[in-house]
Design an enzyme around this catalytic site. Structure first.
Site, PDB file in Angstrom:
ATOM      1  N   LYS A 170       0.837  -1.204   0.000  1.00  0.00           N
ATOM      2  CA  LYS A 170       0.000   0.000   0.000  1.00  0.00           C
ATOM      3  C   LYS A 170       0.875   1.258   0.000  1.00  0.00           C
ATOM      4  O   LYS A 170       0.557   2.253  -0.658  1.00  0.00           O
ATOM      5  CB  LYS A 170      -0.921  -0.001   1.223  1.00  0.00           C
ATOM      6  CG  LYS A 170      -1.833   1.246   1.340  1.00  0.00           C
ATOM      7  CD  LYS A 170      -2.771   1.385   0.155  1.00  0.00           C
ATOM      8  CE  LYS A 170      -3.621   2.657   0.208  1.00  0.00           C
ATOM      9  NZ  LYS A 170      -4.600   2.677   1.297  1.00  0.00           N
ATOM     10  N   LYS A 238       0.233  12.517   5.463  1.00  0.00           N
ATOM     11  CA  LYS A 238       0.491  11.326   6.282  1.00  0.00           C
ATOM     12  C   LYS A 238       1.143  10.213   5.457  1.00  0.00           C
ATOM     13  O   LYS A 238       2.175   9.642   5.839  1.00  0.00           O
ATOM     14  CB  LYS A 238      -0.812  10.804   6.891  1.00  0.00           C
ATOM     15  CG  LYS A 238      -0.678   9.451   7.597  1.00  0.00           C
ATOM     16  CD  LYS A 238      -2.017   8.957   8.108  1.00  0.00           C
ATOM     17  CE  LYS A 238      -2.948   8.475   7.024  1.00  0.00           C
ATOM     18  NZ  LYS A 238      -2.534   7.136   6.466  1.00  0.00           N
TER      19      LYS A 238
END
Length: 293
Positions: A170, A238
């Site tokens: 991911k 993030k």
């Protein structure tokens, strides 16, 4: 299958609804109690606490924002004390690989299993039950979770036996997403400064070699003043932070990721952190002293 589900955001709600529609017994929780409405309407249940959502759950699915939130749900809010031995925790959040491994280790000490299973596909993929799932963890746990994965995903990948591998996959996806969005914004900003029709430019690139999925998806939203938020600027602050931290740990130079990070950081610093991530284009306008035409 009895499933506890925590995190009913833009993707979590349709995922939980699709699980109910597939015949699973879903008990969902979110800090915003109103978010459970669609799950209840579909035939699921609403929990009044995280601990209640965890009770008797065979699968405990976390669609929260970060690994820190996942650990807070599990260890601070008492979920691990309610989950039955042998239950499987599905960590669907985007997190650092090392954090995923740490959470899996802590769960194993409590007699629980974890699948590191972040997803991609956005809200459209969640609604269509067509998400891509990047799962790593115990093979038997993956096999047990497979029917639930198939209820929400179209492409399910076994990335390996260890927690952290799914998060690594991911992370690499988010590296490309962040760079592609920033590149699309840069190109769109050049077009608007040059006085080229943005709609025409978008159509040209969409059928040319410079096209990308992000150009097709985010480009139209870059033309809007206040597009709906499907993923916020601060999400990429993030996620690219995770990418760069991992690069540092591996002693790998990631110059394109770093450049994209600076543009998302700048957009956030300008007050656009909660805006749709397509609005990283505002950082380009600020950098060059321009306003939207």
């Amino acid at each position: 299958m009895r499933i506890g589900f925590v995190g009913l955001g833009a993707m979590g709600v349709p995922m939980a609804v699709n699980l109910v529609n597939a015949g699973h017994d879903v008990t969902a929780y979110d800090l915003r109690s109103a978010a459970t409405g669609p799950v209840i309407d579909a035939g699921g249940h609403a929990a009044t606490s995280i601990a209640e959502a965890a009770q008797e759950a065979e699968l405990f699915w976390l669609m929260v924002v970060s690994g820190e939130q996942a650990q807070a749900v599990l260890f601070d809010a008492g979920a691990v004390d309610e989950l039955p031995k042998g239950a499987i925790v599905i960590a669907g959040c985007t997190q650092a690989p090392a954090m995923a491994a740490d959470t899996a280790r802590r769960l194993k000490e409590r007699g629980l299993k974890m699948l590191d299973a972040p997803v991609s596909g956005g809200t459209a993929g969640a609604r269509a039950a067509a998400l891509t799932i990047m799962c790593s963890g115990d093979a038997a746990a993956q096999a047990k979770a497979q029917p639930a994965f198939e209820a929400v995903g179209k492409r399910i990948f076994d990335v390996g036996p260890d927690a952290g591998m799914g998060s690594t996959a991911k992370m690499i996806n988010q590296l490309l997403c962040g760079v592609h969005i920033a590149a699309a914004a840069e190109a769109m900003h050049v077009a608007e400064r040059a006085g080229v029709s943005l709609q025409t430019m978008h159509e040209i690139i969409s059928v040319s070699a410079g096209n990308s999925w992000m150009w097709g998806d985010r480009g139209p939203r870059m033309m809007q003043d206040e597009p709906p938020v499907t993923s916020a600027v601060d999400i990429f602050v993030k996620d690219l932070g995770i990418v760069l931290d991992q690069g540092k740990a591996m002693r790998q130079g990631l110059p394109l990721s770093a450049a994209a990070m600076q543009m998302f950081l700048a957009a956030s610093g300008l007050g656009h952190g909660a805006a749709d991530d397509s609005q990283v284009i505002r950082a380009y306008r600020a950098l060059n002293g321009a306003k939207k035409p």
